[in-house]
Design a protein around this motif. Structure first.
Motif, PDB file in Angstrom:
ATOM      1  N   PRO A  43       3.189  -3.470   3.979  1.00  0.00           N
ATOM      2  CA  PRO A  43       2.653  -4.179   5.154  1.00  0.00           C
ATOM      3  C   PRO A  43       3.477  -5.428   5.447  1.00  0.00           C
ATOM      4  O   PRO A  43       3.829  -6.176   4.540  1.00  0.00           O
ATOM      5  CB  PRO A  43       1.224  -4.538   4.727  1.00  0.00           C
ATOM      6  CG  PRO A  43       0.866  -3.503   3.708  1.00  0.00           C
ATOM      7  CD  PRO A  43       2.144  -3.214   2.965  1.00  0.00           C
ATOM      8  N   GLY A  44       3.800  -5.612   6.716  1.00  0.00           N
ATOM      9  CA  GLY A  44       4.638  -6.735   7.111  1.00  0.00           C
ATOM     10  C   GLY A  44       6.078  -6.357   7.389  1.00  0.00           C
ATOM     11  O   GLY A  44       6.826  -7.128   8.000  1.00  0.00           O
ATOM     12  N   ASP A  45       6.492  -5.162   6.930  1.00  0.00           N
ATOM     13  CA  ASP A  45       7.846  -4.707   7.216  1.00  0.00           C
ATOM     14  C   ASP A  45       8.002  -4.419   8.712  1.00  0.00           C
ATOM     15  O   ASP A  45       7.024  -4.206   9.425  1.00  0.00           O
ATOM     16  CB  ASP A  45       8.172  -3.440   6.418  1.00  0.00           C
ATOM     17  CG  ASP A  45       8.420  -3.729   4.945  1.00  0.00           C
ATOM     18  OD1 ASP A  45       8.484  -4.921   4.588  1.00  0.00           O
ATOM     19  OD2 ASP A  45       8.535  -2.771   4.158  1.00  0.00           O
ATOM     20  N   THR A  55      14.764  -0.340  22.701  1.00  0.00           N
ATOM     21  CA  THR A  55      14.348  -0.520  21.302  1.00  0.00           C
ATOM     22  C   THR A  55      13.248  -1.568  21.225  1.00  0.00           C
ATOM     23  O   THR A  55      13.382  -2.663  21.786  1.00  0.00           O
ATOM     24  CB  THR A  55      15.530  -0.958  20.418  1.00  0.00           C
ATOM     25  OG1 THR A  55      16.559   0.044  20.457  1.00  0.00           O
ATOM     26  CG2 THR A  55      15.075  -1.164  18.976  1.00  0.00           C
ATOM     27  N   GLU A  56      12.164  -1.220  20.570  1.00  0.00           N
ATOM     28  CA  GLU A  56      11.048  -2.146  20.374  1.00  0.00           C
ATOM     29  C   GLU A  56      10.821  -2.339  18.874  1.00  0.00           C
ATOM     30  O   GLU A  56      11.016  -1.428  18.077  1.00  0.00           O
ATOM     31  CB  GLU A  56       9.767  -1.599  21.013  1.00  0.00           C
ATOM     32  CG  GLU A  56       9.817  -1.473  22.524  1.00  0.00           C
ATOM     33  CD  GLU A  56       9.723  -2.826  23.229  1.00  0.00           C
ATOM     34  OE1 GLU A  56       9.477  -3.846  22.532  1.00  0.00           O
ATOM     35  OE2 GLU A  56       9.890  -2.850  24.466  1.00  0.00           O
ATOM     36  N   LYS A  57      10.405  -3.559  18.514  1.00  0.00           N
ATOM     37  CA  LYS A  57      10.111  -3.862  17.117  1.00  0.00           C
ATOM     38  C   LYS A  57       8.606  -3.790  16.864  1.00  0.00           C
ATOM     39  O   LYS A  57       7.828  -4.434  17.557  1.00  0.00           O
ATOM     40  CB  LYS A  57      10.641  -5.242  16.738  1.00  0.00           C
ATOM     41  CG  LYS A  57      12.156  -5.309  16.649  1.00  0.00           C
ATOM     42  CD  LYS A  57      12.618  -6.657  16.128  1.00  0.00           C
ATOM     43  CE  LYS A  57      14.132  -6.686  15.975  1.00  0.00           C
ATOM     44  NZ  LYS A  57      14.609  -7.989  15.431  1.00  0.00           N
ATOM     45  N   ALA A  58       8.236  -3.000  15.882  1.00  0.00           N
ATOM     46  CA  ALA A  58       6.837  -2.879  15.483  1.00  0.00           C
ATOM     47  C   ALA A  58       6.653  -3.467  14.091  1.00  0.00           C
ATOM     48  O   ALA A  58       7.612  -3.614  13.331  1.00  0.00           O
ATOM     49  CB  ALA A  58       6.405  -1.409  15.500  1.00  0.00           C
ATOM     50  N   THR A  59       5.415  -3.801  13.755  1.00  0.00           N
ATOM     51  CA  THR A  59       5.086  -4.350  12.441  1.00  0.00           C
ATOM     52  C   THR A  59       4.189  -3.376  11.692  1.00  0.00           C
ATOM     53  O   THR A  59       3.228  -2.848  12.260  1.00  0.00           O
ATOM     54  CB  THR A  59       4.363  -5.699  12.574  1.00  0.00           C
ATOM     55  OG1 THR A  59       5.180  -6.602  13.320  1.00  0.00           O
ATOM     56  CG2 THR A  59       4.065  -6.297  11.205  1.00  0.00           C
ATOM     57  N   VAL A  60       4.511  -3.105  10.438  1.00  0.00           N
ATOM     58  CA  VAL A  60       3.685  -2.231   9.609  1.00  0.00           C
ATOM     59  C   VAL A  60       2.408  -2.976   9.238  1.00  0.00           C
ATOM     60  O   VAL A  60       2.447  -4.072   8.679  1.00  0.00           O
ATOM     61  CB  VAL A  60       4.438  -1.806   8.334  1.00  0.00           C
ATOM     62  CG1 VAL A  60       3.526  -0.963   7.439  1.00  0.00           C
ATOM     63  CG2 VAL A  60       5.693  -1.023   8.699  1.00  0.00           C
ATOM     64  N   ARG A  61       1.265  -2.378   9.546  1.00  0.00           N
ATOM     65  CA  ARG A  61      -0.028  -2.997   9.253  1.00  0.00           C
ATOM     66  C   ARG A  61      -0.702  -2.389   8.023  1.00  0.00           C
ATOM     67  O   ARG A  61      -1.285  -3.103   7.221  1.00  0.00           O
ATOM     68  CB  ARG A  61      -0.958  -2.850  10.463  1.00  0.00           C
ATOM     69  CG  ARG A  61      -0.427  -3.513  11.726  1.00  0.00           C
ATOM     70  CD  ARG A  61      -0.210  -5.004  11.516  1.00  0.00           C
ATOM     71  NE  ARG A  61       0.265  -5.656  12.729  1.00  0.00           N
ATOM     72  CZ  ARG A  61       0.560  -6.951  12.819  1.00  0.00           C
ATOM     73  NH1 ARG A  61       0.450  -7.710  11.740  1.00  0.00           N
ATOM     74  NH2 ARG A  61       0.980  -7.466  13.956  1.00  0.00           N
ATOM     75  N   GLU A  62      -0.633  -1.072   7.888  1.00  0.00           N
ATOM     76  CA  GLU A  62      -1.255  -0.391   6.759  1.00  0.00           C
ATOM     77  C   GLU A  62      -0.371   0.756   6.315  1.00  0.00           C
ATOM     78  O   GLU A  62       0.332   1.357   7.124  1.00  0.00           O
ATOM     79  CB  GLU A  62      -2.646   0.138   7.128  1.00  0.00           C
ATOM     80  CG  GLU A  62      -3.663  -0.949   7.448  1.00  0.00           C
ATOM     81  CD  GLU A  62      -5.010  -0.368   7.834  1.00  0.00           C
ATOM     82  OE1 GLU A  62      -5.849  -0.165   6.930  1.00  0.00           O
ATOM     83  OE2 GLU A  62      -5.210  -0.115   9.033  1.00  0.00           O
ATOM     84  N   PHE A  87      13.461   1.624   9.481  1.00  0.00           N
ATOM     85  CA  PHE A  87      12.660   0.653   8.736  1.00  0.00           C
ATOM     86  C   PHE A  87      13.532  -0.523   8.305  1.00  0.00           C
ATOM     87  O   PHE A  87      14.681  -0.341   7.888  1.00  0.00           O
ATOM     88  CB  PHE A  87      12.042   1.305   7.490  1.00  0.00           C
ATOM     89  CG  PHE A  87      11.035   2.374   7.815  1.00  0.00           C
ATOM     90  CD1 PHE A  87       9.718   2.040   8.102  1.00  0.00           C
ATOM     91  CD2 PHE A  87      11.416   3.711   7.853  1.00  0.00           C
ATOM     92  CE1 PHE A  87       8.792   3.035   8.405  1.00  0.00           C
ATOM     93  CE2 PHE A  87      10.496   4.705   8.149  1.00  0.00           C
ATOM     94  CZ  PHE A  87       9.184   4.361   8.423  1.00  0.00           C
ATOM     95  N   LYS A  88      12.943  -1.716   8.387  1.00  0.00           N
ATOM     96  CA  LYS A  88      13.626  -2.921   7.935  1.00  0.00           C
ATOM     97  C   LYS A  88      12.638  -3.783   7.150  1.00  0.00           C
ATOM     98  O   LYS A  88      11.471  -3.883   7.536  1.00  0.00           O
ATOM     99  CB  LYS A  88      14.180  -3.723   9.115  1.00  0.00           C
ATOM    100  CG  LYS A  88      15.341  -3.040   9.836  1.00  0.00           C
ATOM    101  CD  LYS A  88      15.991  -3.982  10.825  1.00  0.00           C
ATOM    102  CE  LYS A  88      17.258  -3.358  11.410  1.00  0.00           C
ATOM    103  NZ  LYS A  88      17.957  -4.290  12.327  1.00  0.00           N
ATOM    104  N   PRO A  89      13.087  -4.390   6.050  1.00  0.00           N
ATOM    105  CA  PRO A  89      12.178  -5.257   5.295  1.00  0.00           C
ATOM    106  C   PRO A  89      11.694  -6.412   6.151  1.00  0.00           C
ATOM    107  O   PRO A  89      12.400  -6.889   7.050  1.00  0.00           O
ATOM    108  CB  PRO A  89      13.040  -5.764   4.133  1.00  0.00           C
ATOM    109  CG  PRO A  89      14.176  -4.790   4.042  1.00  0.00           C
ATOM    110  CD  PRO A  89      14.419  -4.316   5.450  1.00  0.00           C
ATOM    111  N   GLY A  90      10.481  -6.869   5.877  1.00  0.00           N
ATOM    112  CA  GLY A  90       9.940  -8.032   6.581  1.00  0.00           C
ATOM    113  C   GLY A  90      10.506  -9.313   6.007  1.00  0.00           C
ATOM    114  O   GLY A  90      11.715  -9.441   5.811  1.00  0.00           O
TER     115      GLY A  90
END
Length: 320
Positions: A43-45, A55-62, A87-90
């Motif tokens: 979560p947070g990545d 291209t849009e950036k999303a945030t992993v929530r769960e 995927f990219k680290p947060g």
């Protein structure tokens, strides 16, 4: 992380076996290999969702076994076609804290605590059994005033093992399926530790959990017995406004000045594992005699080692 790119992915508004209400801007994404942590997603990545030249950036929530739930910017409408996902680290800070802990653990943490040797473990267990044979009431004394009378004998013995240092320096593990009273045992352990060690020097206890929600549950349970002067909940600025009204009196921002002051005057300090790994950069180490990690199975090993290394007194008769 590039090798885990998904060239043809679909954003789903629901997954049949995950009972979640549809929420605007939140989507499910199937990730092959997720259960084997290939890729390892937290979560947070950040997830880059691309289609054609957009291209849009999303945030992993769960994170689930085969899917992740992500949030995309308001107004984004996924195309009917497949999208490209990367995927990219947060935030890099948790990774840096974990690396710092593991890189210095060999020099500062006793090997018997970091990686218990089988011979030493067997010796300690034999000593404990011998003490139990000599005194049947040693580990579960009859004169303890239990806060939670519903604990079973095994849970009570687990509490007594810790407060009597029966296996120090080995860590104590409380295992069991969901709903079997692990958190209830931890709560009792904290209260009994304070009762039996209140006259000792530096009897402070540090309580950690991997997530903010788990931390808030612990604070809620302990708030029935401890005042804001006895317990402090270290939190971030962003989390402060999300805290419940019954937790806010215990909350202190996790900056150096406020954290150091709160730790010095409180018997119990509660925080997330990740945030606690930063505390040693604020001030001196070795301020706690007991470290408790609830839901430790959900924490990463580097973060756990960083917290142990940075905050626990590792002398032969020190913390546990």
């Amino acid at each position: 992380m590039k090798r885990y790119d998904i060239a043809e992915a679909r954003l789903l508004d629901h997954v049949p076996f995950l009972e979640y209400q549809k929420q605007k801007g939140w989507w499910f994404l199937e990730v092959p290999g997720l259960v084997e942590e290939r890729p390892s997603v937290l979560p947070g990545d950040i997830v880059e969702v691309s289609h054609l030249e957009t291209t849009e950036k999303a945030t992993v929530r769960e994170v689930f076994l085969e899917h992740v739930r992500i949030s995309l910017p308001k107004g984004y409408e996924p195309p009917d076609e497949c999208v490209h996902v990367r995927f990219k680290p947060g935030s890099r800070i948790p990774y840096l804290m974990g690396h710092n802990g593991t890189s210095t653990a060999k020099e500062e943490m006793p090997l018997g605590m970091l990686a218990p040797i089988q011979q030493n473990t067997q010796t300690i267990v034999k000593q404990m059994r011998k003490r139990l044979e000599e005194d049947k009431n040693l580990f579960v004394p009859q004169n303890i005033a239990w806060v939670n009378e519903t604990l079973n004998p095994e849970q009570k013995q687990a509490v007594c093992d810790v407060i009597n240092h029966s296996c120090r320096p080995l860590p104590y593990l409380i295992l069991g399926p969901p709903g079997t009273g692990k958190s209830a045992t931890v709560t009792e352990l904290i209260l009994q530790w304070l009762e039996h060690h209140r006259h000792e020097k530096d009897d402070r206890i540090l309580v950690l959990a991997p997530s903010n929600d788990a931390v808030d549950v612990i604070v809620s349970k302990l708030s029935r017995h401890l005042t804001p002067g006895e317990m402090v909940r270290i939190t971030s600025f962003r989390r402060m406004e999300k805290l419940g009204e019954h937790i806010k009196p215990y909350a202190v921002l996790g900056n150096p000045d406020e954290t150091n002051t709160a730790i010095e005057i409180s018997a119990v300090t509660i925080s997330t594992v990740g945030l606690a790994a930063r505390f040693p950069f604020y001030d001196k180490k070795d301020r706690f005699r007991c470290l408790v990690i609830d839901e430790a199975g959900h924490a990463t090993e580097p973060d756990t080692i960083a917290a142990m290394l940075s905050l626990l007194d590792h002398s032969p008769n020190g913390g546990q």
